[in-house]
Scaffold this motif. Structure first.
Motif, PDB file in Angstrom:
ATOM      1  N   PHE A 141       0.831  -1.201   0.000  1.00 41.74           N
ATOM      2  CA  PHE A 141       0.000   0.000   0.000  1.00 41.74           C
ATOM      3  C   PHE A 141       0.866   1.252   0.000  1.00 41.74           C
ATOM      4  CE2 PHE A 141      -3.616   2.352   2.418  1.00 41.74           C
ATOM      5  CZ  PHE A 141      -4.093   2.870   1.226  1.00 41.74           C
ATOM      6  N   GLU A 142       1.877   1.270   0.847  1.00 36.85           N
ATOM      7  CA  GLU A 142       2.745   2.441   0.930  1.00 36.85           C
ATOM      8  C   GLU A 142       3.548   2.631  -0.354  1.00 36.85           C
ATOM      9  OE1 GLU A 142       3.212   2.536   5.801  1.00 36.85           O
ATOM     10  OE2 GLU A 142       4.857   1.733   4.587  1.00 36.85           O
ATOM     11  N   GLN A 143       3.979   1.539  -0.971  1.00 33.10           N
ATOM     12  CA  GLN A 143       4.679   1.650  -2.255  1.00 33.10           C
ATOM     13  C   GLN A 143       3.744   2.169  -3.340  1.00 33.10           C
ATOM     14  OE1 GLN A 143       6.196  -2.314  -2.795  1.00 33.10           O
ATOM     15  NE2 GLN A 143       7.792  -2.070  -1.246  1.00 33.10           N
ATOM     16  N   GLN A 144       2.505   1.711  -3.304  1.00 29.98           N
ATOM     17  CA  GLN A 144       1.498   2.195  -4.252  1.00 29.98           C
ATOM     18  C   GLN A 144       1.269   3.686  -4.063  1.00 29.98           C
ATOM     19  OE1 GLN A 144      -2.327   0.466  -3.588  1.00 29.98           O
ATOM     20  NE2 GLN A 144      -3.282   1.389  -5.374  1.00 29.98           N
ATOM     21  N   ILE A 145       1.146   4.120  -2.816  1.00 27.92           N
ATOM     22  CA  ILE A 145       0.977   5.546  -2.518  1.00 27.92           C
ATOM     23  C   ILE A 145       2.160   6.350  -3.051  1.00 27.92           C
ATOM     24  CG2 ILE A 145       0.923   7.241  -0.645  1.00 27.92           C
ATOM     25  CD1 ILE A 145      -0.702   5.146   0.977  1.00 27.92           C
ATOM     26  N   ASP A 146       3.365   5.839  -2.824  1.00 31.47           N
ATOM     27  CA  ASP A 146       4.566   6.539  -3.284  1.00 31.47           C
ATOM     28  C   ASP A 146       4.548   6.740  -4.798  1.00 31.47           C
ATOM     29  OD1 ASP A 146       5.294   6.409  -0.661  1.00 31.47           O
ATOM     30  OD2 ASP A 146       6.915   4.955  -0.934  1.00 31.47           O
ATOM     31  N   LYS A 147       4.178   5.694  -5.524  1.00 29.49           N
ATOM     32  CA  LYS A 147       4.108   5.796  -6.985  1.00 29.49           C
ATOM     33  C   LYS A 147       3.049   6.810  -7.409  1.00 29.49           C
ATOM     34  CE  LYS A 147       7.074   2.602  -8.350  1.00 29.49           C
ATOM     35  NZ  LYS A 147       8.187   2.835  -9.294  1.00 29.49           N
ATOM     36  N   CYS A 148       1.917   6.778  -6.714  1.00 33.97           N
ATOM     37  CA  CYS A 148       0.836   7.712  -7.041  1.00 33.97           C
ATOM     38  C   CYS A 148       1.238   9.150  -6.748  1.00 33.97           C
ATOM     39  CB  CYS A 148      -0.429   7.357  -6.265  1.00 33.97           C
ATOM     40  SG  CYS A 148      -1.233   5.838  -6.834  1.00 33.97           S
ATOM     41  N   LEU A 149       2.008   9.354  -5.687  1.00 31.58           N
ATOM     42  CA  LEU A 149       2.445  10.708  -5.357  1.00 31.58           C
ATOM     43  C   LEU A 149       3.373  11.269  -6.424  1.00 31.58           C
ATOM     44  CD1 LEU A 149       3.052  10.659  -1.485  1.00 31.58           C
ATOM     45  CD2 LEU A 149       0.989  11.199  -2.779  1.00 31.58           C
ATOM     46  N   LEU A 150       4.118  10.397  -7.088  1.00 26.61           N
ATOM     47  CA  LEU A 150       4.964  10.857  -8.189  1.00 26.61           C
ATOM     48  C   LEU A 150       4.109  11.372  -9.344  1.00 26.61           C
ATOM     49  CD1 LEU A 150       7.706   8.069  -8.288  1.00 26.61           C
ATOM     50  CD2 LEU A 150       7.931  10.405  -7.422  1.00 26.61           C
ATOM     51  N   THR A 151       2.937  10.762  -9.499  1.00 29.90           N
ATOM     52  CA  THR A 151       2.006  11.183 -10.546  1.00 29.90           C
ATOM     53  C   THR A 151       1.309  12.487 -10.177  1.00 29.90           C
ATOM     54  OG1 THR A 151       1.599   8.886 -11.180  1.00 29.90           O
ATOM     55  CG2 THR A 151      -0.048  10.511 -11.864  1.00 29.90           C
ATOM     56  N   LEU A 152       0.923  12.587  -8.912  1.00 29.65           N
ATOM     57  CA  LEU A 152       0.108  13.728  -8.477  1.00 29.65           C
ATOM     58  C   LEU A 152       0.930  14.909  -7.979  1.00 29.65           C
ATOM     59  CD1 LEU A 152      -2.659  11.811  -6.478  1.00 29.65           C
ATOM     60  CD2 LEU A 152      -2.844  12.796  -8.762  1.00 29.65           C
ATOM     61  N   SER A 153       2.084  14.622  -7.386  1.00 25.88           N
ATOM     62  CA  SER A 153       2.921  15.626  -6.731  1.00 25.88           C
ATOM     63  C   SER A 153       2.344  15.994  -5.370  1.00 25.88           C
ATOM     64  CB  SER A 153       3.082  16.899  -7.565  1.00 25.88           C
ATOM     65  OG  SER A 153       3.775  17.894  -6.817  1.00 25.88           O
ATOM     66  N   PRO A 154       3.063  15.717  -4.286  1.00 24.65           N
ATOM     67  CA  PRO A 154       2.574  15.999  -2.939  1.00 24.65           C
ATOM     68  C   PRO A 154       2.161  17.447  -2.714  1.00 24.65           C
ATOM     69  CG  PRO A 154       4.539  14.636  -2.856  1.00 24.65           C
ATOM     70  CD  PRO A 154       4.379  15.074  -4.286  1.00 24.65           C
ATOM     71  N   GLN A 155       2.779  18.366  -3.475  1.00 25.53           N
ATOM     72  CA  GLN A 155       2.479  19.781  -3.282  1.00 25.53           C
ATOM     73  C   GLN A 155       1.090  20.173  -3.798  1.00 25.53           C
ATOM     74  OE1 GLN A 155       5.543  18.721  -4.620  1.00 25.53           O
ATOM     75  NE2 GLN A 155       6.388  18.853  -2.542  1.00 25.53           N
TER      76      GLN A 155
END
Length: 277
Positions: A141-155
């Motif tokens: 789950f955390e790895q999936q979130i990390d990949k998604c954050l690269l797509t969305l950008s945490p900012q």
């Protein structure tokens, strides 16, 4: 006073006014009732099409590390019953109606999975424990979130909450469920802090459903653990599902039960129709 505090927490989502201008993200995790086990034939017409909800759906090895999003369409990863849906479909539809703008869902679910690694029947050896190595659903789950954050950008995003439904498979280890779930939530929150640099995620709201009274795998001890966590953590919220109806397997919510649970989770998430992302 507690009710007022909870209300304010969700109206503001615990964050600043500037955060409300960002793109909303909902995290969803758990086992089969979170994954969805209601036949697609029982899907109401209004839940068949979506306009704004983009999701990334993982289930262990299934599409976990891609980070890709697609328009939500009810389905599950379990062979032979792919055409199924769960209570979360209702939540997404209600959020679409409320927000009228794009939002994202990161979902990691797998039926029959426990947190406690002593529960030997956990599906294919997958566990929600961080100590389960390569078979850790929490790590997946955390790895999936990390990949998604690269797509969305945490900012540019605002992670609103985690919706969690799990615990049936931890029935044999119910005495340890409080400690186990607390460890899962703590680890996930801290991971979000580390990968985003946002300390606010240390108090990420969690919305957690209980079990139907007639569930053959429901546990009073597991439910008690949920309410104990709620009493200790102002950002942990329990949704009662004890009165909801089940399918003939006496385990999975039927269409009526899933719809009702979805409505209750949505109400807990928003509280007022006037709230906006």
């Amino acid at each position: 006073m507690r009710i007022l505090s909870i209300l304010l927490c969700f109206l503001c989502c615990g964050y600043s006014a500037s955060a409300k201008k960002k793109v909303p993200v909902i995290l969803v995790a758990g086992q089969s009732n979170a994954d969805g086990r209601v036949p697609i034939a029982d899907l109401p017409e209004e839940l068949k099409t979506y306009k704004y909800c983009q999701w990334s759906y993982g289930s262990g090895d299934f599409e976990t590390a891609t980070g890709r999003f697609s328009l939500f369409s009810p389905r599950v990863a379990k062979p032979k019953i792919e055409a199924s849906w769960g209570f979360d479909a209702v939540v997404y539809k209600r959020l679409e109606e409320l927000w009228q703008k794009p939002f994202y869902v990161i979902k990691q679910t797998m039926g029959g999975t426990a947190i406690d690694t002593t529960c030997t029947k956990s599906t294919h050896g997958w566990y929600w424990s961080i100590d389960a190595g390569k078979k850790s659903l929490l790590k997946a789950f955390e790895q999936q979130i990390d990949k998604c954050l690269l797509t969305l950008s945490p900012q540019t995003l605002d992670i609103r909450c985690l919706i969690w439904h799990q615990g049936e498979s931890d029935q044999p280890a119910a005495d340890r469920y409080y400690d186990n779930l607390k460890a899962v939530i703590t680890h996930l929150r801290q991971h979000l802090v580390e990968v985003t640099g946002e300390q606010r995620y240390a108090s990420l709201p969690v919305i957690c459903g209980t079990f139907a009274k007639g569930s053959r795998q429901g546990s009073k001890k597991v439910s008690a653990a949920l309410y104990r966590l709620q009493s200790e953590d102002v950002n942990f919220h329990v949704v009662d599902a004890s009165d909801l109806s089940l399918q003939n397997d006496q385990l999975h919510f039927d269409a009526k039960g899933a719809i009702t649970l979805g409505e209750r989770v949505f109400e807990k998430l928003t509280f007022r129709q006037a709230s906006r992302p």
